[in-house]
Motif scaffolding. Sequence first.
Motif, PDB file in Angstrom:
ATOM      1  N   ALA A 268     -22.473-106.010  62.993  1.00 18.39           N
ATOM      2  CA  ALA A 268     -23.643-105.130  62.982  1.00 18.39           C
ATOM      3  C   ALA A 268     -24.921-105.937  63.190  1.00 18.39           C
ATOM      4  CB  ALA A 268     -23.715-104.361  61.667  1.00 18.39           C
ATOM      5  N   LYS A 269     -25.945-105.292  63.719  1.00 20.29           N
ATOM      6  CA  LYS A 269     -27.239-105.930  63.929  1.00 20.29           C
ATOM      7  C   LYS A 269     -28.331-105.189  63.160  1.00 20.29           C
ATOM      8  CE  LYS A 269     -25.737-109.144  66.599  1.00 20.29           C
ATOM      9  NZ  LYS A 269     -25.697-110.545  66.076  1.00 20.29           N
ATOM     10  N   ILE A 270     -29.213-105.977  62.563  1.00 15.09           N
ATOM     11  CA  ILE A 270     -30.329-105.398  61.811  1.00 15.09           C
ATOM     12  C   ILE A 270     -31.404-104.939  62.789  1.00 15.09           C
ATOM     13  CG2 ILE A 270     -32.207-105.941  60.202  1.00 15.09           C
ATOM     14  CD1 ILE A 270     -30.238-107.748  58.738  1.00 15.09           C
ATOM     15  N   THR A 271     -31.905-103.737  62.577  1.00 11.01           N
ATOM     16  CA  THR A 271     -32.940-103.164  63.432  1.00 11.01           C
ATOM     17  C   THR A 271     -34.227-102.996  62.635  1.00 11.01           C
ATOM     18  OG1 THR A 271     -32.197-100.921  62.891  1.00 11.01           O
ATOM     19  CG2 THR A 271     -31.232-101.975  64.843  1.00 11.01           C
ATOM     20  N   ALA A 272     -35.283-102.617  63.333  1.00  7.07           N
ATOM     21  CA  ALA A 272     -36.574-102.356  62.694  1.00  7.07           C
ATOM     22  C   ALA A 272     -36.817-100.852  62.673  1.00  7.07           C
ATOM     23  CB  ALA A 272     -37.700-103.062  63.438  1.00  7.07           C
ATOM     24  N   ASN A 273     -37.484-100.387  61.610  1.00 11.42           N
ATOM     25  CA  ASN A 273     -37.816 -98.969  61.529  1.00 11.42           C
ATOM     26  C   ASN A 273     -39.169 -98.698  62.179  1.00 11.42           C
ATOM     27  OD1 ASN A 273     -39.740 -99.830  59.712  1.00 11.42           O
ATOM     28  ND2 ASN A 273     -38.716 -99.002  57.902  1.00 11.42           N
ATOM     29  N   ALA A 274     -39.682 -97.485  62.016  1.00  8.66           N
ATOM     30  CA  ALA A 274     -40.941 -97.101  62.659  1.00  8.66           C
ATOM     31  C   ALA A 274     -42.113 -97.920  62.147  1.00  8.66           C
ATOM     32  CB  ALA A 274     -41.198 -95.612  62.443  1.00  8.66           C
TER      33      ALA A 274
ATOM     34  N   ARG B 197     -27.155-101.298  50.221  1.00  8.39           N
ATOM     35  CA  ARG B 197     -27.868-101.797  51.392  1.00  8.39           C
ATOM     36  C   ARG B 197     -27.887-103.320  51.340  1.00  8.39           C
ATOM     37  NH1 ARG B 197     -32.875 -98.084  49.448  1.00  8.39           N
ATOM     38  NH2 ARG B 197     -31.767 -96.081  49.525  1.00  8.39           N
ATOM     39  N   PHE B 198     -27.736-103.947  52.508  1.00  6.31           N
ATOM     40  CA  PHE B 198     -27.748-105.403  52.489  1.00  6.31           C
ATOM     41  C   PHE B 198     -28.391-105.956  53.759  1.00  6.31           C
ATOM     42  CE2 PHE B 198     -23.976-104.838  55.062  1.00  6.31           C
ATOM     43  CZ  PHE B 198     -23.966-105.943  55.907  1.00  6.31           C
ATOM     44  N   ILE B 199     -28.879-107.189  53.626  1.00  5.45           N
ATOM     45  CA  ILE B 199     -29.418-107.954  54.752  1.00  5.45           C
ATOM     46  C   ILE B 199     -28.798-109.342  54.701  1.00  5.45           C
ATOM     47  CG2 ILE B 199     -31.471-109.162  55.616  1.00  5.45           C
ATOM     48  CD1 ILE B 199     -33.126-106.743  54.944  1.00  5.45           C
ATOM     49  N   SER B 200     -28.353-109.820  55.877  1.00  2.00           N
ATOM     50  CA  SER B 200     -27.775-111.154  55.971  1.00  2.00           C
ATOM     51  C   SER B 200     -28.230-111.798  57.267  1.00  2.00           C
ATOM     52  CB  SER B 200     -26.239-111.077  55.935  1.00  2.00           C
ATOM     53  OG  SER B 200     -25.673-112.349  56.192  1.00  2.00           O
ATOM     54  N   MET B 201     -28.462-113.101  57.227  1.00  4.36           N
ATOM     55  CA  MET B 201     -28.818-113.829  58.434  1.00  4.36           C
ATOM     56  C   MET B 201     -27.714-113.706  59.482  1.00  4.36           C
ATOM     57  SD  MET B 201     -30.963-115.569  60.134  1.00  4.36           S
ATOM     58  CE  MET B 201     -32.211-116.040  58.917  1.00  4.36           C
TER      59      MET B 201
ATOM     60  N   MET C 148     -37.694-104.528  58.662  1.00  2.22           N
ATOM     61  CA  MET C 148     -36.252-104.663  58.823  1.00  2.22           C
ATOM     62  C   MET C 148     -35.524-103.564  58.054  1.00  2.22           C
ATOM     63  SD  MET C 148     -35.289-108.725  58.738  1.00  2.22           S
ATOM     64  CE  MET C 148     -36.231-109.073  57.264  1.00  2.22           C
ATOM     65  N   GLN C 149     -34.575-102.930  58.729  1.00  2.00           N
ATOM     66  CA  GLN C 149     -33.802-101.861  58.115  1.00  2.00           C
ATOM     67  C   GLN C 149     -32.477-102.433  57.620  1.00  2.00           C
ATOM     68  OE1 GLN C 149     -35.139 -98.645  57.998  1.00  2.00           O
ATOM     69  NE2 GLN C 149     -33.500 -98.313  56.492  1.00  2.00           N
ATOM     70  N   PRO C 150     -32.280-102.495  56.290  1.00  2.00           N
ATOM     71  CA  PRO C 150     -31.011-103.027  55.783  1.00  2.00           C
ATOM     72  C   PRO C 150     -29.821-102.220  56.291  1.00  2.00           C
ATOM     73  CG  PRO C 150     -32.636-102.879  54.022  1.00  2.00           C
ATOM     74  CD  PRO C 150     -33.218-102.160  55.203  1.00  2.00           C
TER      75      PRO C 150
ATOM     76  N   ALA D 171     -37.250-102.821  54.577  1.00  2.00           N
ATOM     77  CA  ALA D 171     -37.374-101.466  54.023  1.00  2.00           C
ATOM     78  C   ALA D 171     -36.255-101.229  53.002  1.00  2.00           C
ATOM     79  CB  ALA D 171     -37.313-100.441  55.144  1.00  2.00           C
ATOM     80  N   TRP D 172     -36.366-101.878  51.863  1.00  2.00           N
ATOM     81  CA  TRP D 172     -35.328-101.760  50.838  1.00  2.00           C
ATOM     82  C   TRP D 172     -35.296-100.368  50.223  1.00  2.00           C
ATOM     83  CZ3 TRP D 172     -31.571-105.066  50.776  1.00  2.00           C
ATOM     84  CH2 TRP D 172     -31.776-106.393  51.121  1.00  2.00           C
ATOM     85  N   GLY D 173     -36.428 -99.678  50.205  1.00  2.00           N
ATOM     86  CA  GLY D 173     -36.476 -98.366  49.578  1.00  2.00           C
ATOM     87  C   GLY D 173     -36.479 -98.488  48.066  1.00  2.00           C
ATOM     88  N   GLU D 174     -36.042 -97.419  47.395  1.00  2.00           N
ATOM     89  CA  GLU D 174     -36.009 -97.395  45.938  1.00  2.00           C
ATOM     90  C   GLU D 174     -34.697 -98.018  45.450  1.00  2.00           C
ATOM     91  OE1 GLU D 174     -38.471 -96.254  43.903  1.00  2.00           O
ATOM     92  OE2 GLU D 174     -39.689 -95.985  45.718  1.00  2.00           O
TER      93      GLU D 174
END
Length: 352
Positions: free
Chosen positions: A143-149, A162-166, A153-155, A195-198
């Motif tokens: 999977a690839k991390i994208t950007a929101n509006a 939700r997660f983010i990884s290099m 970064m969108q996890p 954008a981790w959110g709540e």
Amino acid sequence: MRDAVLSALSTVNDPELHRDLVSLGMIEQVQIEAGAVHVKVNLTTPACPLKGQIESDVRAAVLTVPGVQTVNVTFGATVRAAQPALPGVKHVVLVGSGKGGVGKSSVAVNLAAALARDGARVGLLDADVYGPSVAHMMGQGGAKITANAERKMQPIEAHGLRFISMANLSPAGQALVWRGPMLHSAVQQFVKDAAWGELDYLIVDLPPGTGDVQLSLTQTIQVTGAVIVATPQDVALIDAARAIDMFRKASVPVLGVIENMSYFVAPDTGITYDLFGRGGSRRLGEYPLLGEIPLEVAVRQDADAGTPAVLAHPQAPAALALAQAARVLAGQISVRADQRALADLPDQLTVV
């Protein structure tokens, strides 16, 4: 009768916070119909390790009220934070180790998955920039991390968190040859430009050791505390003690220690073998031992297959130990939040 029920509930203490449920604001609802009483308790975490004891104590206390015949206890949960770590994020928990090879990442992934399964809102940050493995363990290596509006970064979402990884930001197999300033910039983006959110909990899988990433995180955000992952043998405990010392110097509380690969139970004979010794983590000091995780083939197989063991084989001994460690960790966080809230109260309150 309502006043009598509340009076009875004021005798019931939260087993970890050592204060009564009424003064803690944990009694969300009391309904009385004839001799039946319904009590809803709002826990400080959905992963409360002592929910059963609280339910038993509430039922016993309310049954002492004259006229009460039956008691029904239900639960909600609101994770409390004296001071949010990030906008929308209540607690940041660092999972670290003094050395590699102790299973730190698999422990971090399973802690996060267990908390999410219990109903918490959980994020997972793979800050092991040089050796990211969380994406593979979550089944999202491609999977690839994208950007929101808002260009944040969108996890990636998987297994209820939700997660983010290099690993999801760089080509597969490519080595990162970065110096300290670049690492610091990357860490800043992971925590502040995502954008981790709540979230109730953001679990951070640190690289092994005591280097730049650890310093950047502890200097960038308000960290609730750290979990140390170690194996029982002396050579691992020596390095774990160094990690504890680093957190102490950075003023980050150590919430507890998880002893991974603590023992091995032979599946054919049931004999327990202490392959690396056992219980060595208890020598690290006054820090709570959150759990002793047995060495199991299934944990490795589940990680390779991309599903955390607590979800893939929830009744396996290692999965049960990891899930319980997550609940004990959540309890430690609740205690810290309560202590911080009390410390922030003014010394004298004026009654008007």
